[in-house]
Design an enzyme around this catalytic site. Sequence first.
Site, PDB file in Angstrom:
ATOM      1  N   GLU A   1      32.609 -18.752  35.199  1.00 37.59           N
ATOM      2  CA  GLU A   1      31.522 -18.232  36.040  1.00 37.59           C
ATOM      3  C   GLU A   1      30.439 -19.280  36.260  1.00 37.59           C
ATOM      4  OE1 GLU A   1      30.022 -14.475  34.619  1.00 37.59           O
ATOM      5  OE2 GLU A   1      31.827 -13.413  35.289  1.00 37.59           O
TER       6      GLU A   1
ATOM      7  N   GLU B   1      38.448 -11.559  36.230  1.00 33.81           N
ATOM      8  CA  GLU B   1      37.697 -10.757  35.248  1.00 33.81           C
ATOM      9  C   GLU B   1      36.944  -9.663  35.964  1.00 33.81           C
ATOM     10  OE1 GLU B   1      35.099 -12.891  32.359  1.00 33.81           O
ATOM     11  OE2 GLU B   1      33.662 -11.283  32.751  1.00 33.81           O
TER      12      GLU B   1
HETATM   13  C1  IDC Z   1      29.913 -10.919  27.362  1.00 31.16           C
HETATM   14  C2  IDC Z   1      30.473 -10.253  26.132  1.00 31.16           C
HETATM   15  C3  IDC Z   1      29.383 -10.176  25.069  1.00 31.16           C
HETATM   16  C4  IDC Z   1      28.829 -11.560  24.839  1.00 31.16           C
HETATM   17  C5  IDC Z   1      28.338 -12.168  26.150  1.00 31.16           C
HETATM   18  C6  IDC Z   1      27.850 -13.600  25.993  1.00 31.16           C
HETATM   19  O1  IDC Z   1      30.975  -8.990  26.479  1.00 31.16           O
HETATM   20  O2  IDC Z   1      29.921  -9.659  23.867  1.00 31.16           O
HETATM   21  O3  IDC Z   1      27.717 -11.471  23.949  1.00 31.16           O
HETATM   22  O4  IDC Z   1      29.416 -12.190  27.059  1.00 31.16           O
HETATM   23  O5  IDC Z   1      28.892 -14.442  25.641  1.00 31.16           O
HETATM   24  C7  IDC Z   1      30.732 -12.002  32.246  1.00 31.16           C
HETATM   25  C8  IDC Z   1      31.252 -13.090  31.397  1.00 31.16           C
HETATM   26  C9  IDC Z   1      31.620 -12.561  30.027  1.00 31.16           C
HETATM   27  C10 IDC Z   1      30.617 -11.517  29.557  1.00 31.16           C
HETATM   28  C11 IDC Z   1      30.746 -10.314  30.500  1.00 31.16           C
HETATM   29  C12 IDC Z   1      29.851  -9.129  30.083  1.00 31.16           C
HETATM   30  O6  IDC Z   1      32.370 -13.758  31.990  1.00 31.16           O
HETATM   31  O7  IDC Z   1      31.649 -13.658  29.139  1.00 31.16           O
HETATM   32  O8  IDC Z   1      30.993 -11.093  28.257  1.00 31.16           O
HETATM   33  N1  IDC Z   1      30.425 -10.753  31.837  1.00 31.16           N
HETATM   34  O9  IDC Z   1      28.505  -9.490  30.122  1.00 31.16           O
HETATM   35  N2  IDC Z   1      30.425 -12.094  33.531  1.00 31.16           N
HETATM   36  C13 IDC Z   1      29.886 -10.918  33.933  1.00 31.16           C
HETATM   37  C14 IDC Z   1      29.884 -10.051  32.867  1.00 31.16           C
END
Ligand code: IDC
Length: 309
Positions: free
Chosen positions: A135, A227
């Site tokens: 991302e 994702e």
């Molecule tokens: C989130 C995880 C969370 C973690 C956070 C930071 O669910 O446990 O603390 O990342 O690392 C994304 C990202 C993905 C995120 C997810 C939800 O690719 O890493 O995971 N998210 O926030 N993009 C949009 C949402």
Amino acid sequence: MAINGQLYVCGVNLCNQYHQPIQLRGMSTHGLQWFNNCYNDASLNVLADEWRADLFRIAMYVQEGGYETNPPWFTNRVNELVDEAEERGLYAMIDFHTLTPGDPMYNLDRAKTFFAAVASRNADKKNVIYEIANEPNGVGWGTIKSYAEQVIPVIRANDPDAVIIVGTRGWSSLGVSEGANADEVINNPVNASNIMYAFHFYAASHQDLYRAEVQRAAAALPLFVTEFGTVDYTGDGGVDVGSTNAWINLLDQLKIGYANWTYSDANEGSGAFNPGTCNSGDFSGTSNLTASGNLLRSRISTPDNFPTS
Ligand code: IDC
């Protein structure tokens, strides 16, 4: 995977060995540095046999305790999971999970080192898809494109025929989350063949505006939803059933592949299993599934009917 064989990008679609467009449906891991105990023979058997998934996305964070802290361990673990996926007929998506910082150039040297290693090691396999930057955020499309045009040749030099997926601006929102849109990609695509572009959404946060842009962009760009979540963009909160089903219906109709965040027991709304499931080792059936896990299992397990002619 036995049916589909080596994949390639055909127009705006992903095609199988019979030159027919297909949609791959599956699940993403959570961060391997935190949920490594969720990925073992038992959990992958359930994903392949009960969920009838086609795809397993391996989210290898680079920061936050990920790859940068121990490149050999993470490289080896990704390779092991590629093999585990292959044994079960699953495509494996190797996700270089950059998130913070959002500028992919920060990790350019790491990306080159990592992808040279995994692409040479897995070159002869048919089940590997490379996702080069999860991302990107806070940087323009030009920077992302430049990153892609430096990393893709490293993969191609080792594994010439694999599909490669490029992240897009604004957390892989095709620019929408930063006030732009897909035209910046359509008008200035990455100079490489056999590639697709990533789109991510979280159903409770990203709705009609985003669906309309995906529908429009899908006519011009090969897209893969590498994702998505059923919940809000934090990965937590309640499942938005209506928006999730609207999204998955749209992806089905457009034959856009997807991987759901996450095949884990994370204590957040997006986790598919209840907390404690991975330690218990009991992934089978539905008793340990969350609302999100139940919804995804029922959507993914329907017949694929992959075309052979
Ligand atoms: C989130 C995880 C969370 C973690 C956070 C930071 O669910 O446990 O603390 O990342 O690392 C994304 C990202 C993905 C995120 C997810 C939800 O690719 O890493 O995971 N998210 O926030 N993009 C949009 C949402």
